[in-house]
Write a protein that holds these residues in place. Structure first.
Motif, PDB file in Angstrom:
ATOM      1  N   GLU A  72       4.761  10.714  11.119  1.00 15.66           N
ATOM      2  CA  GLU A  72       4.353  12.080  10.784  1.00 15.66           C
ATOM      3  C   GLU A  72       4.852  12.406   9.380  1.00 15.66           C
ATOM      4  O   GLU A  72       5.999  12.107   9.029  1.00 15.66           O
ATOM      5  N   MET A  73       3.992  13.016   8.578  1.00 20.00           N
ATOM      6  CA  MET A  73       4.292  13.217   7.165  1.00 20.00           C
ATOM      7  C   MET A  73       3.884  14.608   6.717  1.00 20.00           C
ATOM      8  O   MET A  73       2.911  15.187   7.221  1.00 20.00           O
ATOM      9  N   ASP A  74       4.619  15.130   5.743  1.00 21.44           N
ATOM     10  CA  ASP A  74       4.263  16.378   5.071  1.00 21.44           C
ATOM     11  C   ASP A  74       3.503  16.044   3.795  1.00 21.44           C
ATOM     12  O   ASP A  74       3.683  14.950   3.230  1.00 21.44           O
ATOM     13  N   PRO A  75       2.663  16.957   3.317  1.00 21.25           N
ATOM     14  CA  PRO A  75       1.988  16.706   2.043  1.00 21.25           C
ATOM     15  C   PRO A  75       3.001  16.387   0.941  1.00 21.25           C
ATOM     16  O   PRO A  75       4.018  17.067   0.791  1.00 21.25           O
ATOM     17  N   GLY A  76       2.725  15.321   0.200  1.00 19.58           N
ATOM     18  CA  GLY A  76       3.633  14.885  -0.849  1.00 19.58           C
ATOM     19  C   GLY A  76       4.516  13.722  -0.450  1.00 19.58           C
ATOM     20  O   GLY A  76       5.097  13.059  -1.310  1.00 19.58           O
ATOM     21  N   ASP A  77       4.633  13.458   0.860  1.00 25.46           N
ATOM     22  CA  ASP A  77       5.357  12.274   1.315  1.00 25.46           C
ATOM     23  C   ASP A  77       4.504  11.035   1.036  1.00 25.46           C
ATOM     24  O   ASP A  77       3.263  11.095   1.075  1.00 25.46           O
ATOM     25  N   SER A  81       0.852  -1.187   0.000  1.00 26.15           N
ATOM     26  CA  SER A  81       0.000   0.000   0.000  1.00 26.15           C
ATOM     27  C   SER A  81       0.887   1.236   0.000  1.00 26.15           C
ATOM     28  O   SER A  81       1.929   1.260   0.664  1.00 26.15           O
ATOM     29  N   ALA A  82       0.457   2.261  -0.737  1.00 25.38           N
ATOM     30  CA  ALA A  82       1.194   3.520  -0.810  1.00 25.38           C
ATOM     31  C   ALA A  82       0.310   4.623  -0.261  1.00 25.38           C
ATOM     32  O   ALA A  82      -0.691   4.994  -0.873  1.00 25.38           O
ATOM     33  N   PHE A  83       0.679   5.126   0.903  1.00 27.81           N
ATOM     34  CA  PHE A  83      -0.097   6.122   1.647  1.00 27.81           C
ATOM     35  C   PHE A  83       0.443   7.510   1.288  1.00 27.81           C
ATOM     36  O   PHE A  83       1.563   7.865   1.657  1.00 27.81           O
ATOM     37  N   ILE A  84      -0.368   8.288   0.554  1.00 22.72           N
ATOM     38  CA  ILE A  84       0.025   9.630   0.124  1.00 22.72           C
ATOM     39  C   ILE A  84      -0.563  10.655   1.093  1.00 22.72           C
ATOM     40  O   ILE A  84      -1.778  10.718   1.284  1.00 22.72           O
ATOM     41  N   ALA A  85       0.291  11.460   1.711  1.00 22.01           N
ATOM     42  CA  ALA A  85      -0.186  12.520   2.602  1.00 22.01           C
ATOM     43  C   ALA A  85      -0.720  13.672   1.756  1.00 22.01           C
ATOM     44  O   ALA A  85       0.031  14.319   1.019  1.00 22.01           O
ATOM     45  N   VAL A  86      -2.035  13.913   1.837  1.00 20.37           N
ATOM     46  CA  VAL A  86      -2.652  15.043   1.146  1.00 20.37           C
ATOM     47  C   VAL A  86      -2.608  16.273   2.046  1.00 20.37           C
ATOM     48  O   VAL A  86      -2.321  17.385   1.604  1.00 20.37           O
ATOM     49  N   ASP A  87      -2.892  16.072   3.322  1.00 23.98           N
ATOM     50  CA  ASP A  87      -2.721  17.094   4.359  1.00 23.98           C
ATOM     51  C   ASP A  87      -1.515  16.714   5.214  1.00 23.98           C
ATOM     52  O   ASP A  87      -1.072  15.557   5.194  1.00 23.98           O
ATOM     53  N   PRO A  88      -0.987  17.649   6.003  1.00 20.27           N
ATOM     54  CA  PRO A  88       0.024  17.251   6.984  1.00 20.27           C
ATOM     55  C   PRO A  88      -0.553  16.190   7.921  1.00 20.27           C
ATOM     56  O   PRO A  88      -1.709  16.279   8.339  1.00 20.27           O
ATOM     57  N   ALA A  89       0.240  15.176   8.223  1.00 21.22           N
ATOM     58  CA  ALA A  89      -0.166  14.116   9.143  1.00 21.22           C
ATOM     59  C   ALA A  89       0.700  14.223  10.390  1.00 21.22           C
ATOM     60  O   ALA A  89       1.925  14.084  10.323  1.00 21.22           O
ATOM     61  N   THR A  90       0.069  14.492  11.526  1.00 21.20           N
ATOM     62  CA  THR A  90       0.773  14.701  12.785  1.00 21.20           C
ATOM     63  C   THR A  90       0.160  13.822  13.864  1.00 21.20           C
ATOM     64  O   THR A  90      -0.932  13.256  13.696  1.00 21.20           O
ATOM     65  N   ARG A  91       0.824  13.733  14.993  1.00 19.60           N
ATOM     66  CA  ARG A  91       0.252  12.981  16.107  1.00 19.60           C
ATOM     67  C   ARG A  91      -1.058  13.606  16.550  1.00 19.60           C
ATOM     68  O   ARG A  91      -1.982  12.910  16.983  1.00 19.60           O
ATOM     69  N   GLU A  92      -1.152  14.944  16.444  1.00 20.01           N
ATOM     70  CA  GLU A  92      -2.351  15.640  16.901  1.00 20.01           C
ATOM     71  C   GLU A  92      -3.568  15.350  16.036  1.00 20.01           C
ATOM     72  O   GLU A  92      -4.700  15.300  16.541  1.00 20.01           O
ATOM     73  N   ASN A  93      -3.371  15.166  14.727  1.00 23.64           N
ATOM     74  CA  ASN A  93      -4.544  14.943  13.868  1.00 23.64           C
ATOM     75  C   ASN A  93      -4.699  13.491  13.427  1.00 23.64           C
ATOM     76  O   ASN A  93      -5.425  13.197  12.488  1.00 23.64           O
ATOM     77  N   GLY A  94      -4.039  12.574  14.139  1.00 29.08           N
ATOM     78  CA  GLY A  94      -4.282  11.156  13.896  1.00 29.08           C
ATOM     79  C   GLY A  94      -3.452  10.552  12.791  1.00 29.08           C
ATOM     80  O   GLY A  94      -3.981   9.834  11.926  1.00 29.08           O
ATOM     81  N   CYS A  95      -2.142  10.808  12.805  1.00 28.47           N
ATOM     82  CA  CYS A  95      -1.270  10.228  11.780  1.00 28.47           C
ATOM     83  C   CYS A  95      -1.235   8.702  11.898  1.00 28.47           C
ATOM     84  O   CYS A  95      -1.648   8.127  12.905  1.00 28.47           O
ATOM     85  N   LEU A  96      -0.719   8.088  10.867  1.00 25.90           N
ATOM     86  CA  LEU A  96      -0.584   6.633  10.858  1.00 25.90           C
ATOM     87  C   LEU A  96       0.428   6.191  11.914  1.00 25.90           C
ATOM     88  O   LEU A  96       1.458   6.845  12.125  1.00 25.90           O
ATOM     89  N   GLN A  97       0.119   5.102  12.593  1.00 25.93           N
ATOM     90  CA  GLN A  97       1.048   4.452  13.513  1.00 25.93           C
ATOM     91  C   GLN A  97       1.356   3.067  12.961  1.00 25.93           C
ATOM     92  O   GLN A  97       0.461   2.378  12.474  1.00 25.93           O
ATOM     93  N   VAL A  98       2.611   2.663  13.049  1.00 27.66           N
ATOM     94  CA  VAL A  98       3.011   1.342  12.574  1.00 27.66           C
ATOM     95  C   VAL A  98       3.865   0.666  13.635  1.00 27.66           C
ATOM     96  O   VAL A  98       4.466   1.327  14.493  1.00 27.66           O
TER      97      VAL A  98
END
Length: 279
Positions: A187-192, A131-148
């Motif tokens: 945590e990811m920036d848009p485009g990651d 699976s390829a997860f594309i960050a459209v918005d910033p993904a942070t711990r505060e807004n529920g980023c992916l955990q692995v």
């Protein structure tokens, strides 16, 4: 624009179960995807919810075939497909894509799960999917980023059971895995883009922040892993790969014209896509 991954990247993926490619898409490309998704009434009408067992609901829209529009340009471009090919060590085909709409303050959680925990029942014999997860918005711990859980794909397929409307991995086994393996907040920036193995345990928290966390996930199966039976996801279908430049060409066209090419779904392929609510 497509840069092959290195042998070290391949080894990291095999060891950890995931590979983060920073800034795989530039600001203009992600802005086109962001704007398209936010303004797409068909995408919104196509969306459905999954209760998370914690009082929240995850909203998503899911489709089988990549199509000719902006979403398909991302799923079919060399940067995505070529990376999937290297990680699968086989020709990839598009298994499905989805837009996860984790809105500000109301976006629900995802329980711990493996994607192969779902796809096993579809007649897919091995977990050689990515699976390829594309960050459209910033993904942070505060807004529920992916955990692995690093390396958890080595645990093999884990029994899944319902948690709310979601199939979650056995909680006792996950608790024991967490005692031995590292939990990572991605945590990811848009485009990651995070590429991850279908047996990697992952989850996300509810979004109680003031910032949305939308993401697009493209899932690829290996040609040699073609399911032995039909299901609601497609069997092997060759991908018509696109030059990386097609994203901007198609994305700009999406707002310059109102043609069928820019539509969210191809009705010839995905007229019954809403049946995917049974996933």
């Amino acid at each position: 624009m497509s840069t092959p991954i290195s042998q070290l990247d391949r080894e990291q993926y095999q060891r950890d179960g995931f590979l983060l490619r920073k800034s795989l898409f530039d600001a203009q490309e992600i802005d086109l995807l962001h704007r398209s998704a936010r303004e797409d009434k068909q995408l919104d009408d196509h969306a459905f919810g999954r209760a998370d067992g914690e009082g929240g609901t995850v909203r998503l829209s899911l489709w089988n075939h990549p199509g000719q529009g902006i979403y398909g340009a991302f799923a079919r471009c060399h940067r995505m497909v070529d990376t999937a090919e290297q990680l699968l060590d086989d020709e990839p085909y598009h298994y499905h894509s989805k837009m996860i709409m984790k809105d500000a303050r109301v976006g629900g959680a995802w329980a711990w799960h493996q994607d192969y925990g779902y796809w096993y029942a579809n007649g897919v014999l091995t977990p050689n999917l990515v699976s390829a997860f594309i960050a459209v918005d910033p993904a942070t711990r505060e807004n529920g980023c992916l955990q692995v859980i690093r390396g958890s794909h080595h645990c093999g397929r884990i029994h899944h059971q319902l948690t709310g409307d979601q199939a979650g991995a056995d909680v006792e086994r996950v608790a024991e895995i967490l005692k031995r393996m590292e939990l990572i907040y991605v945590e990811m920036d848009p485009g990651d883009v995070l590429f991850f193995h279908s047996n990697l345990l992952h989850r996300s928290d509810q979004n109680k922040s003031a910032h949305s966390r939308w993401s697009m996930i493209c899932c690829y199966n290996a040609k040699s892993n073609d399911p032995y039976k039909d299901s609601h996801h497609p069997r092997y279908t060759p991908i018509d790969r696109l030059d990386d430049s097609a994203i901007k060409q198609i994305g700009v066209k999406r707002f310059d014209t109102d043609t069928a090419e820019a539509a969210f779904l191809d009705p010839n392929h995905d007229a019954s896509a809403k049946s995917l609510r049974d996933e």
